[in-house]
Design a protein around this motif. Structure first.
Motif, mmCIF file in Angstrom:
data_model
loop_
_atom_site.group_PDB
_atom_site.id
_atom_site.type_symbol
_atom_site.label_atom_id
_atom_site.label_comp_id
_atom_site.label_asym_id
_atom_site.label_seq_id
_atom_site.Cartn_x
_atom_site.Cartn_y
_atom_site.Cartn_z
ATOM 1 N N ASP A 158 -41.385 74.477 38.256
ATOM 2 C CA ASP A 158 -41.134 73.147 37.684
ATOM 3 C C ASP A 158 -41.653 72.965 36.256
ATOM 4 O O ASP A 158 -41.713 71.846 35.776
ATOM 5 N N LEU A 159 -42.029 74.041 35.580
ATOM 6 C CA LEU A 159 -42.511 73.913 34.207
ATOM 7 C C LEU A 159 -41.508 74.420 33.177
ATOM 8 O O LEU A 159 -41.538 74.005 32.026
ATOM 9 N N MET A 160 -40.630 75.304 33.568
ATOM 10 C CA MET A 160 -39.688 75.910 32.635
ATOM 11 C C MET A 160 -38.442 75.043 32.496
ATOM 12 O O MET A 160 -37.972 74.441 33.453
ATOM 13 N N ASP A 161 -37.901 75.022 31.306
ATOM 14 C CA ASP A 161 -36.721 74.223 30.976
ATOM 15 C C ASP A 161 -35.462 75.062 31.223
ATOM 16 O O ASP A 161 -35.145 75.962 30.447
ATOM 17 N N GLU A 162 -34.759 74.752 32.297
ATOM 18 C CA GLU A 162 -33.576 75.540 32.667
ATOM 19 C C GLU A 162 -32.485 75.461 31.609
ATOM 20 O O GLU A 162 -31.811 76.450 31.329
ATOM 21 N N ARG A 163 -32.316 74.304 30.990
ATOM 22 C CA ARG A 163 -31.282 74.159 29.964
ATOM 23 C C ARG A 163 -31.549 75.112 28.793
ATOM 24 O O ARG A 163 -30.647 75.784 28.310
ATOM 25 N N GLU A 203 -47.840 69.222 26.360
ATOM 26 C CA GLU A 203 -48.302 70.576 26.705
ATOM 27 C C GLU A 203 -47.167 71.391 27.319
ATOM 28 O O GLU A 203 -47.007 72.572 27.024
ATOM 29 N N ARG A 204 -46.364 70.757 28.181
ATOM 30 C CA ARG A 204 -45.226 71.444 28.801
ATOM 31 C C ARG A 204 -44.219 71.863 27.734
ATOM 32 O O ARG A 204 -43.684 72.978 27.768
ATOM 33 N N LEU A 205 -43.996 71.012 26.747
ATOM 34 C CA LEU A 205 -43.108 71.346 25.639
ATOM 35 C C LEU A 205 -43.666 72.531 24.845
ATOM 36 O O LEU A 205 -42.922 73.449 24.490
ATOM 37 N N ALA A 206 -44.977 72.533 24.608
ATOM 38 C CA ALA A 206 -45.602 73.646 23.881
ATOM 39 C C ALA A 206 -45.433 74.952 24.649
ATOM 40 O O ALA A 206 -45.156 76.004 24.060
ATOM 41 N N LEU A 207 -45.571 74.912 25.960
ATOM 42 C CA LEU A 207 -45.375 76.105 26.777
ATOM 43 C C LEU A 207 -43.937 76.594 26.668
ATOM 44 O O LEU A 207 -43.686 77.780 26.451
ATOM 45 N N ASN A 208 -42.983 75.685 26.801
ATOM 46 C CA ASN A 208 -41.575 76.073 26.703
ATOM 47 C C ASN A 208 -41.224 76.566 25.309
ATOM 48 O O ASN A 208 -40.445 77.503 25.165
#
Length: 102
Positions: free
Chosen positions: A67-72, A16-21
């Motif tokens: 803590d949900l967003m992918d900084e890279r 789910e976190r990947l889908a959000l990103n």
């Protein structure tokens, strides 16, 4: 509050976190967010959101994207903007993105 997420849903599930990103870490979404008109895809939103007051942004419940967003991925998108000679007007850093998304 419309167009909000359930942070627990995304913290509890890597997929789910990947889908959000995947939805928000795009050039178009960041450009729309920077201009104040971004909408999270409906399938990723919740029908209920809670805002805790007083305390505003000092309350973790009022910062659902922490803590949900992918900084890279964000840094890669910012590099793409720079390579095109473009920049965002209000989001200049990852911390700025997290603040804008709240």
């Amino acid at each position: 509050m419309e167009n909000q997420i359930d942070p627990k849903r995304f913290r509890d599930s890597a997929s789910e976190r990947l889908a959000l990103n995947d939805a928000v870490m795009t050039l178009d979404f960041l450009r729309d967010l920077d201009n104040g008109r971004a909408f999270i895809p409906e399938q990723l939103t919740t029908s209920e959101a809670i805002s805790i007051s007083p305390g505003g942004q000092t309350r973790t419940r009022n910062r659902p994207f922490d803590d949900l967003m992918d900084e890279r991925r964000f840094q890669q998108l910012m590099a793409q903007f720079r390579a095109r000679g473009q920049r965002l007007l209000t989001i200049a850093s990852f911390e700025g993105l997290r603040g804008a998304a709240q």
